[in-house]
Design an enzyme around this catalytic site. Sequence first.
Site, PDB file in Angstrom:
ATOM      1  N   THR A 409       0.816  -1.217   0.000  1.00 37.15           N
ATOM      2  CA  THR A 409       0.000   0.000   0.000  1.00 37.15           C
ATOM      3  C   THR A 409       0.858   1.279   0.000  1.00 37.15           C
ATOM      4  O   THR A 409       2.063   1.228   0.207  1.00 37.15           O
ATOM      5  CB  THR A 409      -0.960  -0.026   1.227  1.00 37.15           C
ATOM      6  OG1 THR A 409      -1.643  -1.265   1.249  1.00 37.15           O
ATOM      7  CG2 THR A 409      -1.950   1.084   1.267  1.00 37.15           C
ATOM      8  N   GLY A 502       0.527  -0.481   5.340  1.00 36.20           N
ATOM      9  CA  GLY A 502       0.858  -1.458   6.375  1.00 36.20           C
ATOM     10  C   GLY A 502      -0.242  -2.421   6.750  1.00 36.20           C
ATOM     11  O   GLY A 502      -0.280  -2.903   7.877  1.00 36.20           O
TER      12      GLY A 502
HETATM   13  N1  GLY Z   1      -4.558  -4.291   1.173  1.00 30.03           N
HETATM   14  C1  GLY Z   1      -4.478  -3.641   2.422  1.00 30.03           C
HETATM   15  C2  GLY Z   1      -5.762  -3.006   2.831  1.00 30.03           C
HETATM   16  O1  GLY Z   1      -6.589  -2.729   1.995  1.00 30.03           O
HETATM   17  O2  GLY Z   1      -5.973  -2.794   3.980  1.00 30.03           O
END
Ligand code: GLY
Length: 598
Positions: A409, A502
């Site tokens: 992310t 994270g």
């Molecule tokens: N892929 C991490 C989230 O969407 O929290």
Amino acid sequence: MRLTSSLLILGLLTGSAARAQSRPDSTAHGVTDVGLARGTTTRAGRVPEGRRKAVFSEAWRFNAGSDAVFGAHAMVASDAPLASAAGVEILKKGGNAVDAAVAVGFALAVAYPEAGNLGGGGYMVIHMADGRSGALDYREIAPLAATRDMYLDSTGTLTKNSVVGPLASGVPGAVAGLTAALKKYGTMSLAQVMAPAIRYAEQGVVVDSAFASSVRGSRPLIAQFAGASLFLPNGAPPAVGSTITQPQLARTLRAIAARGRDAFYTGPIAEAWTSELRKAGGIITMADLAGYQPVWRAPVRSTYRGYTLLTMPPSSSGGVTITETLNILEGYRSLPPFGSTRWAHLLGSAYQRAFIDRNEKLADPAFVPVPIAQLTDKRYAAKLRATIGTTRATPTTTLGGAPREGMQTTHYSVVDRRGNAVATTTTLNNLYGSGVYLSSAGFFLNDEMDDFAAQPGKPNMFGLVQGEANAIQPGKRMLSAMSPTVVLDRRGKLLLVAGSRGGPRIITSTSQVILNVLDYRMTLADAMAAPRLHHQALPDSLTIERDGVTPAVADSLRAMGYGVASGRGIGLVNAVMRVKGGYEGMSDPRSSGQPIGY
Ligand code: GLY
């Protein structure tokens, strides 16, 4: 796909930042350690009014008292210096914060391909200085051909297909989201805001050590798919100082700039990349793309000690979980001294309780009734607070809940000279997503399907154990932890824009920066450098950044019954804070990000 060593960059290696800064906008520049255009100034040693210098544990790896970047007019903080530069370029041309945020989003897709994306999705919280606000959900959705048990093998065992390869991807939302944000709140054309990204893709981006190291770290994943020829020339990461150009991505970007979202979701580009994916075994079709829509939602609006938070509602769990946590903590007259046993106990216990609800009750509201009003109610928080003892940790099993999620992310925060603010978090889930790189269109596809509970009750990539509400269904958004947040001061004026990467740690890292600013009155730089902790209910342990608390505090927490784990970095935040005379910007000192202001 071309990768060339660049004499120009060798020049930059020895050149001063000031010289790099004076380079014309048409040059790809801005990388961290090979001639960064640090368009940045600080106000050395000045503690902004109303703030006080923090005190950290002696062994902690960051010193208190460092400086944030200062801009009198506007600020962009992102994980990629070039992306921040793209935002500032648009702001300087008269664009507003939304124009700049859209420019940053597309620039990240070129200059930070590990997490910036066209093949992923995200969330944006917008607060305009005239009082309008909105939360844009452009999360991926499960393809129409997705099924509840698609990631289980014939023995019912979870496979790796939700994390790696052609089946791991949700239908991408990024292009639909960025174009929708621009249409509603922007002032410039798509071609104008996409110009920096197109330039970076065509003229090339200089490889810095952060990018080379990220490719090295993901080499086994990238090597399996078509991105290897671009990102692993001769089987190794591109050399630091070389220039990487992405002509196929540039063509895709040019088409989007000319024809808008339709260029990505219908027509020849969509046909090319869906057919490439299908040949590899993927299930995303043209019908999936044609049906994709981002959703405008009302932000979760809450108060904390007189401040107002505008944050992201479901399909992300971020805003509700942060609100629930802060509501629990607000009931204590003040928070205990930073870094103390009681600080760790109260924060850990509040997160533990909010994550139990998150893991069980939150999901895509189009598919599951989501009790947002109840979970964000201060009376409900009071009941949860009453279950927090003074001397003992509470085992998660006795609190009733138990349910998993991706780590990589990227978040960026933008504020313009009028006080318009944008908090955006976007992701491919893992770095480089599923690893699948679509050569026909020049981008990586996400592995966001892993954010569903592929096997409700069993842990995901992040150890999160999630319930039935987040089971896979065609067309459904997978639950996220992304937490883009805007904080207004007690007079309703913009104070802070923050968010993190994270996985589930997004929630804990974003909220701790907020608590550090609001409760501990830290400067932005200290609030970002301060050690963090994380509790997600299950696994039932309290993770604290290594050397973040003294050994005596860690021992006391163990004596209280906590399983204390040591972590090497919890979240990577990018934040902007209003200070007297302008804005401070700060990228997480744990990252290679870069705020740029003016
Ligand atoms: N892929 C991490 C989230 O969407 O929290």
